[in-house]
Design an enzyme around this catalytic site. Structure first.
Site, PDB file in Angstrom:
ATOM      1  CE1 TYR A 280      -1.544   2.337   3.341  1.00  0.00           C
ATOM      2  CE2 TYR A 280      -3.599   1.652   2.325  1.00  0.00           C
ATOM      3  CZ  TYR A 280      -2.912   2.495   3.173  1.00  0.00           C
ATOM      4  OH  TYR A 280      -3.579   3.485   3.854  1.00  0.00           O
TER       5      TYR A 280
ATOM      6  CG  ASP B 213      -4.841  -6.526   2.966  1.00  0.00           C
ATOM      7  OD1 ASP B 213      -6.016  -6.495   2.554  1.00  0.00           O
ATOM      8  OD2 ASP B 213      -4.176  -5.504   3.223  1.00  0.00           O
TER       9      ASP B 213
ATOM     10  CE  LYS C 261      -9.127  -0.149  -1.727  1.00  0.00           C
ATOM     11  NZ  LYS C 261      -7.878  -0.612  -1.126  1.00  0.00           N
TER      12      LYS C 261
HETATM   13  C1  LIG Z   1      -7.211  -0.186   0.266  1.00  0.00           C
HETATM   14  C2  LIG Z   1      -6.464  -1.191   1.011  1.00  0.00           C
HETATM   15  C3  LIG Z   1      -6.398  -1.214   2.414  1.00  0.00           C
HETATM   16  C4  LIG Z   1      -6.958  -0.098   3.251  1.00  0.00           C
HETATM   17  O1  LIG Z   1      -8.336   0.045   3.103  1.00  0.00           O
HETATM   18  P1  LIG Z   1      -9.017   1.459   3.491  1.00  0.00           P
HETATM   19  O2  LIG Z   1     -10.471   1.194   3.328  1.00  0.00           O
HETATM   20  O3  LIG Z   1      -8.457   2.460   2.527  1.00  0.00           O
HETATM   21  O4  LIG Z   1      -8.636   1.755   4.880  1.00  0.00           O
HETATM   22  C5  LIG Z   1      -5.782  -2.267   3.031  1.00  0.00           C
HETATM   23  N1  LIG Z   1      -5.219  -3.262   2.336  1.00  0.00           N
HETATM   24  C6  LIG Z   1      -5.241  -3.276   0.992  1.00  0.00           C
HETATM   25  C7  LIG Z   1      -4.631  -4.418   0.259  1.00  0.00           C
HETATM   26  C8  LIG Z   1      -5.844  -2.232   0.286  1.00  0.00           C
HETATM   27  O5  LIG Z   1      -5.811  -2.221  -1.045  1.00  0.00           O
END
Ligand SMILES: *Cc1c(COP(=O)(O)O)cnc(C)c1O
Length: 430
Positions: free
Chosen positions: A144, A239, A267
């Site tokens: 994601y 990511d 985060k």
């Molecule tokens: C949470 C997450 C996102 C998206 O971040 P948001 O602040 O919810 O838009 C993207 N990549 C990874 C790996 C994530 O865990």
């Protein structure tokens, strides 16, 4: 147990908010039942509107590595709010946060702050496309990277078929430039890259996946991706929105010793406030506006309150023996759950990376990609989840999410959780 208040609020919310929630997983659709409406959090615990406390392993999806309402973070935030909440003009705080990020992530020579992980990934990909003047993006199934149109995709029928939209509202045209490949399968990635490299701008990968549940990349996989990206002039994007400052101060790239060209963060670096960041090689980052031709902007980007909370969090993390404590606590918890699973002979396994873990209810020997993750028994997870909840332990409300241990989880919390998990696992036997 009085869940009536939660139910009332859920009914009221569903009248005016689609599904009653502002982000889908919160609705408990994957596990059934009524979501908790949270009144407050303190340390390792959250309290719902009915006044019941829960040991929290969701921790705002990993954002709260210090636990809820850490006194030092709250104090700094109070001071910051008193000075004004947004200026839309530069502040010294932004540079301080970026300097700290650079100390932790040497690959991030330059950094830009945004408002969410979604924005970070979207912007990093636009930058990679602008820099390489190519259009295609490679991602891996089960990963994601936020909800940009062209990332909401499912794999096509073969390795070289392009992805199909995974959400209504995404035109097939928009996903035409995205390849979705199986995680931890280097051969497949090599095959696609060899054929298509002239059009591939970037490969984006979670070096430790948190979004199909916790699944670690194999070392050869990440090294191999690094190698092919280097060979063909493709931008490698890690990511690390979850793993950054989570699995170690310098993220998964520090652990694996693999240096991406760009990194996305989010985060933890907001200390519980909305934030995102992306950064990497100076040569690439200088293509961003206003220096370069790749546009990217945000009214609240670099928000002083978010940045202050993030800085306070990072200072605490760098000061204490945070990561050895986190690892020790998580290892104890995981070992405890594994022992119960073994003794009860339940079809389950636990994947762990530092302070993140997932209990997969599966007959597989190993969960190493989305395919194997999907063979989990989600009904067993739901039953486990609800039994834990009834006993005062809040796990993420889906099989395919990571659980998080924070610095606020004490030995007592861990031992209690292990004890409760025995009951929950035993119940699965009947
Ligand atoms: C949470 C997450 C996102 C998206 O971040 P948001 O602040 O919810 O838009 C993207 N990549 C990874 C790996 C994530 O865990």
């Amino acid at each position: 147990m009085d869940r009536g208040l939660n139910k009332q609020l859920f009914d009221r919310a569903r009248e005016c908010i689609p599904g009653g929630v502002n982000s889908p997983v919160r609705a408990f659709k994957a596990v059934g039942g009524v979501p908790l409406f949270i009144e407050k959090g303190k340390g390792a615990k959250i309290y719902d509107v009915a006044g019941k406390g829960y040991i929290d392993y969701c921790m705002s999806w990993g954002a709260l590595i210090l636990g809820h309402a850490h006194p030092e973070v709250i104090e700094r935030v109070r001071e910051a709010v008193g000075k004004g909440t947004s200026f839309g003009a530069p502040t010294k705080l932004e540079t301080e946060l970026v300097e700290e990020i650079r100390r932790a992530f040497p690959s991030m020579e330059m950094v830009r702050l945004v408002n969410s992980g979604t924005e970070a990934c979207m912007s990093a990909i636009r930058l990679a496309r602008g820099y390489t003047r190519r259009t295609k993006v490679v991602k891996f199934s089960g990963a994601y990277h936020g909800h940009a149109d062209y990332l909401l995709v499912q794999a096509g029928s073969g390795a070289t078929t392009l992805a199909r939209p995974d959400s209504a509202g995404v035109p097939a045209d928009f996903t035409r430039h995205t390849f979705v490949l199986p995680y931890n399968n280097l051969e497949m990635a090599e095959e696609v890259v060899k054929k298509q490299h002239e059009s591939i701008a970037c490969i984006i990968v979670e070096p430790i996946s948190g979004n199909m549940g916790v699944v670690k990349a194999k070392e050869e996989f990440l090294r191999g991706l690094r190698e092919i990206c280097h060979r063909y002039g493709i931008v490698l994007i890690f990511d690390e929105v979850i793993t950054g400052f989570r699995v170690s101060y310098g993220g998964a790239q520090e652990i694996y010793g693999v240096k991406p060209d760009l990194t996305c963060l989010g985060k933890i670096i907001g200390g519980g406030f909305p934030i995102g960041a992306f950064g990497g090689k100076r040569e690439i980052m200088e293509n961003l506006a206003p220096r370069g031709a790749v546009y990217q902007a945000g009214t609240l980007s670099g928000n002083p309150v978010s940045v202050t909370a993030g800085l306070a969090t990072l200072r605490i993390l760098s000061r204490e023996k945070a990561y050895s404590i986190l690892k020790k606590r998580a290892e104890r918890l995981v070992q405890g759950i594994r022992e119960h699973i073994g003794k009860l002979e339940i079809d389950a396994l636990v994947n762990q990376a530092g302070s993140m873990f997932t209990v997969f209810f599966t007959r597989e020997k190993e969960v190493c990609d989305y395919e194997t993750a999907l063979r989990s028994n989600t009904e067993h997870y739901a039953r486990f989840f609800h039994q834990m909840l009834a006993e005062g332990v809040y796990f993420p409300p889906s099989q395919f999410e990571a659980s998080f241990v924070s610095l606020a989880h004490g030995e007592e919390d861990i031992e209690k959780t292990i004890g409760v998990s025995l009951v929950a696992l035993e119940r699965l036997k009947n």
